[in-house]
Design an enzyme around this catalytic site. Structure first.
Site, PDB file in Angstrom:
ATOM      1  N   PRO B 241       2.333   5.076   1.821  1.00 31.46           N
ATOM      2  CA  PRO B 241       1.611   3.813   2.092  1.00 31.46           C
ATOM      3  C   PRO B 241       2.012   2.790   1.025  1.00 31.46           C
ATOM      4  O   PRO B 241       1.772   3.002  -0.159  1.00 31.46           O
ATOM      5  CB  PRO B 241       0.135   4.200   1.970  1.00 31.46           C
ATOM      6  CG  PRO B 241       0.128   5.447   1.144  1.00 31.46           C
ATOM      7  CD  PRO B 241       1.466   6.106   1.236  1.00 31.46           C
ATOM      8  N   ASP B 415       3.499   3.045  -4.528  1.00 30.93           N
ATOM      9  CA  ASP B 415       2.922   4.076  -3.671  1.00 30.93           C
ATOM     10  C   ASP B 415       1.406   3.988  -3.835  1.00 30.93           C
ATOM     11  O   ASP B 415       0.862   4.332  -4.894  1.00 30.93           O
ATOM     12  CB  ASP B 415       3.457   5.441  -4.124  1.00 30.93           C
ATOM     13  CG  ASP B 415       2.976   6.570  -3.226  1.00 30.93           C
ATOM     14  OD1 ASP B 415       1.966   6.388  -2.512  1.00 30.93           O
ATOM     15  OD2 ASP B 415       3.625   7.637  -3.251  1.00 30.93           O
ATOM     16  N   HIS B 416       0.724   3.520  -2.773  1.00 29.47           N
ATOM     17  CA  HIS B 416      -0.703   3.240  -2.880  1.00 29.47           C
ATOM     18  C   HIS B 416      -1.532   4.512  -3.047  1.00 29.47           C
ATOM     19  O   HIS B 416      -2.692   4.475  -3.420  1.00 29.47           O
ATOM     20  CB  HIS B 416      -1.177   2.447  -1.644  1.00 29.47           C
ATOM     21  CG  HIS B 416      -2.254   1.458  -1.937  1.00 29.47           C
ATOM     22  ND1 HIS B 416      -3.215   1.676  -2.906  1.00 29.47           N
ATOM     23  CD2 HIS B 416      -2.521   0.228  -1.413  1.00 29.47           C
ATOM     24  CE1 HIS B 416      -4.036   0.631  -2.944  1.00 29.47           C
ATOM     25  NE2 HIS B 416      -3.624  -0.267  -2.053  1.00 29.47           N
ATOM     26  N   ARG B 417      -0.913   5.650  -2.804  1.00 33.87           N
ATOM     27  CA  ARG B 417      -1.631   6.897  -3.045  1.00 33.87           C
ATOM     28  C   ARG B 417      -1.784   7.126  -4.543  1.00 33.87           C
ATOM     29  O   ARG B 417      -2.705   7.777  -4.998  1.00 33.87           O
ATOM     30  CB  ARG B 417      -0.840   8.092  -2.458  1.00 33.87           C
ATOM     31  CG  ARG B 417      -0.722   8.079  -0.953  1.00 33.87           C
ATOM     32  CD  ARG B 417       0.245   9.147  -0.468  1.00 33.87           C
ATOM     33  NE  ARG B 417       1.583   8.981  -1.054  1.00 33.87           N
ATOM     34  CZ  ARG B 417       2.616   9.746  -0.742  1.00 33.87           C
ATOM     35  NH1 ARG B 417       2.480  10.765   0.105  1.00 33.87           N
ATOM     36  NH2 ARG B 417       3.789   9.532  -1.295  1.00 33.87           N
ATOM     37  N   VAL B 418      -0.827   6.579  -5.316  1.00 35.20           N
ATOM     38  CA  VAL B 418      -0.793   6.867  -6.746  1.00 35.20           C
ATOM     39  C   VAL B 418      -1.536   5.793  -7.539  1.00 35.20           C
ATOM     40  O   VAL B 418      -2.308   6.087  -8.426  1.00 35.20           O
ATOM     41  CB  VAL B 418       0.661   6.976  -7.237  1.00 35.20           C
ATOM     42  CG1 VAL B 418       0.706   7.284  -8.725  1.00 35.20           C
ATOM     43  CG2 VAL B 418       1.402   8.032  -6.458  1.00 35.20           C
TER      44      VAL B 418
END
Lengths: 325, 443
Positions: B241, B415-418
């Site tokens: 994402p 990385d929007h997860r991170v």
């Protein structure tokens, strides 16, 4: 400009230097009364007298030794060997004494001797009279080795040799004595250690000296006309010091090399040249360095066979075609 | 018992390799350490080393074939031993098609983050059409070439293995290289479009056709490198994402410092590029905002203890990202020298795996191509990439006055997860501070 022979050009150089410097003397077998075995010293006795033009016994070790000793005391002797082939008799005097004395004396004593005379084969005088000692002589640090190919060069180079303060070995080609060339009467010197481009070309450099220069020039004409190969000819003139810069400049221009020499091929002047060219111009070579030398056998007595044993225009043409293949 | 030598895994993303050429031929005596062949991976062309002493008994795969990892290449043993390609491991090129199904590679290597300029696909240069190009040489046959011709070929970018030699024994001589240059055949690699035999009309100074097709329609097999780029880009954009943050930076102080330093370094033959400063600035910004220097690992996030900054180098048929290791500990000067050397190796396809793997962050710079702003694709397992645009002259407001200035825009893809937008913003602000006060990079 007058046309004179190679023999006369050497005589003129001797006469000039005998006149210029009273320390110059000429010694050798039959150089005075008989005018030299090859008549190089004709007329010198009459002009300069028996104190300066001296006949010696047939004893190379003895009279060369005397000349080396005299040169250490300030005399400038020009010694004639009847044949350079006899130099080995005086090996100790030439290469142990003359070549080393400046070094051994820490520079206090120099040895301004010139040893000259006919060398090479081609005169059908057999294996013991046809040596090409330039590689053996040039192997010794401290000496100079000169091999003129034309009358003009012979005069200018011999005058420089006589004025040089180191031992100079001056190798004349017996067959060239009768060759004529343009030589000015007036004074000129050709420095030792400077090669000469005898012919310009673009496809192949022939590096050579002595009589092979004359053969190569003839071969180059044929190569140009019949094979469309443009040959550049570099005449070394001096074997030591060796003018590698002129050789390299030519190799970088043509990218192909043929070395022509009247030496036997093993450990010859050509071997040394070949090493120097490959080391300094490796990336400029478009083919292996080719070499044409005398066939590796003692000089053959038979006249027609000896012609084929030595470099000659036909052999050079063949080798040149191989070198540009 | 003869040893069967198989296609090795020469990079961590490699699945197939192309045998470029054999350096030895059947019957040659081999000692351990001898280079047997050249193998093109997805990243570079590498030499295949033999670890055994013996004789090269049999070559199973001819030069030019593409083989899967593990496919038998050749056998080395005692002369006279009977060898056959082991069954079940076909040495045929078909093996290449069966790419082993693997999970997303863990590698940090990557040909590929940014949308770097994709070169026009080049036709395979193998079929040599022109008169002076040579039929393929037998495997392992040494190319006979004169020193001069070799030097000329290198200068002119001509591949000697595609030139027919007219000298003795087939030696390539100067005339052959010049003829090959004239005919345009035998260019090394697919380096220069004009030389590859591409059907587009080369510009000849006015003789360009204004009608007809742009180029002849054709299909070109995908190179190893292109295939890996494609795979990893799909992986990146479909599994991550994305978050994008950009910022405009006043480039004038940086350009001024660069010019000043380059004047001083002229004698040393070093010229610092804008990108060298950007690499250094990124390393420092990662120190200040370490959350960006990280990797998503599914059930955990890894935060890296060093800034190994990769940078994208465009090649004719793809791109690769060499890594400046420990950039946070290096000066701009050191980074510049290292980046230049890596860049050259990358262009020559000589990068060793260790030189393009292990990056923790990546920079893609299209500034030198005049692109003012773009976004780049993350190179997994990195969690961010910085896209650097050109320094552009434009009106700026300084002290309430409109004056002329130079700005550059950088875009962080994260990385929007991170990490989230705020972290990205912190990183870009740190970067802006560093670039606008470039003296900070020099201490």
């Amino acid at each position: 400009m007058p046309q004179i022979t190679y023999r006369e050009a050497i005589r003129h150089a001797l006469a000039d230097e005998l006149t210029r410097d009273e320390n110059v003397v000429v010694l050798g077998e039959e150089v005075a009364n008989f005018h030299g075995a090859y008549k190089v010293t004709e007329g010198l006795l009459e002009k300069f007298g028996p104190k300066r033009i001296v006949d010696t016994p047939i004893s190379e070790a003895g009279f060369i030794g005397m000349g080396v000793g005299a040169s250490m005391l300030g005399i400038r002797p020009v010694m004639e060997l009847m044949f350079w082939s006899f130099y080995s008799v005086a090996f100790d005097q030439i290469l142990n004494n003359a070549a080393n004395v400046r070094y051994m004396s820490g520079g206090q004593i120099c040895c301004p001797i010139v040893i000259r005379g006919p060398a090479n084969g081609g005169t059908n005088v057999g294996a013991t009279h046809s040596h090409t000692p330039e590689n053996v002589l040039a192997n010794h640090p401290g000496v100079k080795v000169v091999v003129p190919s034309t009358a003009y060069d012979a005069k200018g180079l011999l005058k420089s040799a006589i004025r040089d303060n180191d031992p100079v070995f001056f190798l004349e080609n017996t067959i060239l004595y009768g060759e004529k060339g343009e030589v000015p009467d007036e004074e000129y010197l050709i420095p030792l250690g400077k090669a000469d481009v005898k012919r310009e070309g673009t496809d192949l450099t022939i590096v050579t000296y002595g009589r092979s220069v004359i053969h190569s020039l003839k071969a180059a004409e044929v190569l140009e006309k019949e094979h469309d190969i443009s040959v550049e000819i570099v005449d070394l003139r001096t074997i030591r010091p060796l003018d590698i810069d002129t050789v390299l400049a030519s190799v970088k221009k043509t990218n192909r090399v043929l070395i022509v020499e009247e030496q036997k091929p093993f450990a010859s002047v050509g071997s040394q040249l070949s090493h120097m060219i490959q080391r300094e111009a490796f990336d400029h070579l478009d083919g292996p360095i080719h070499r044409l030398a005398t066939v590796d056998a003692p000089a053959i007595y038979s006249p027609p066979v000896e012609v084929e044993q030595l470099p000659n225009p036909n052999r050079i043409i063949k080798a040149a075609i191989e070198a540009v293949a | 018992m003869a040893q069967i030598i198989e296609m090795p895994k020469l990079s961590d993303t490699m699945t197939v390799g192309t045998l470029v050429k054999w350096l030895k031929k059947e019957g040659d005596v081999i000692t351990a350490g001898t280079m047997l062949a050249e193998v093109e991976t997805d990243k570079a062309t590498m030499e295949l080393e033999c670890f055994y002493d013996g004789t090269l008994l049999k070559i199973f795969a001819p030069a030019g074939t593409q083989l899967a990892i593990g496919a038998p290449l050749c056998a080395v043993g005692k002369p006279g031993e009977n060898v056959e390609a082991p069954a079940g491991k076909p040495a045929s090129p078909a093996a290449a098609k069966e790419e082993p199904k693997k999970d997303a590679p863990k590698s940090e290597s990557a040909p590929a983050p940014a949308k770097a300029p994709e070169s026009v696909p080049q036709p395979e240069t193998k079929p040599a059409a022109a008169a002076h190009s040579a039929p393929a040489r037998a495997d392992g046959e040494r190319v006979k070439i004169s020193p001069l011709a070799k030097k000329l070929a290198a200068e002119k970018g001509i591949d000697p293995s595609r030139v027919t030699g007219s000298g003795p024994g087939g030696r390539i001589v100067r005339a052959d290289v010049l003829a090959a240059e004239k005919s345009g055949s035998a260019k090394a690699g697919s380096a220069k479009p004009a030389a590859t035999g591409a059907p587009s009309t080369p510009f000849t100074g006015g003789a360009v056709s204004r009608t007809g097709p742009i180029q002849e329609e054709r299909a070109v097999p995908v190179s190893n490198m292109r295939a890996v780029i494609a795979k990893r880009m799909v992986e990146s954009t479909t599994t991550i994402p994305y978050i994008y943050v950009d910022i405009e930076i006043d480039a004038e102080p940086l350009l001024a410092v660069r010019q000043q330093l380059n004047t001083g370094l002229e004698k040393e033959g070093v010229k610092l590029s804008v990108n060298d400063f950007v690499l250094k600035a990124c390393a420092e910004a990662l120190r200040r905002v370490p959350a960006v220097n990280s990797s998503w690992e599914g059930n955990q996030i890894r935060y890296f203890g060093a800034a190994h900054v990769a940078f994208a180098v465009a090649l004719d048929d793809g791109l690769i990202t060499p890594v400046v290791k420990d950039a946070h500990q290096k000066s701009v000067f050191q980074i510049s020298i290292e980046a230049k050397a890596l860049g050259k190796k990358a262009k020559d396809k000589k990068l060793a795996p260790a030189e393009y793997t292990g990056g923790t962050f990546c920079v893609s710079n299209l500034g030198m191509m005049g692109i003012p702003k773009f976004t780049a694709i993350i190179n997994p397992p990195n969690s961010a990439i910085l896209a650097v645009g050109a320094a552009v002259a434009k009106p700026v407001i300084k002290n309430g006055q409109i004056v002329s200035g130079q700005t550059m825009t950088v875009t962080l893809s994260g990385d929007h997860r991170v990490f989230d937008g705020a972290v990205g913003a912190q990183f870009l602000n740190a970067l802006k501070t560093l670039i606008e006060s470039p003296a900070l990079l020099l201490v």
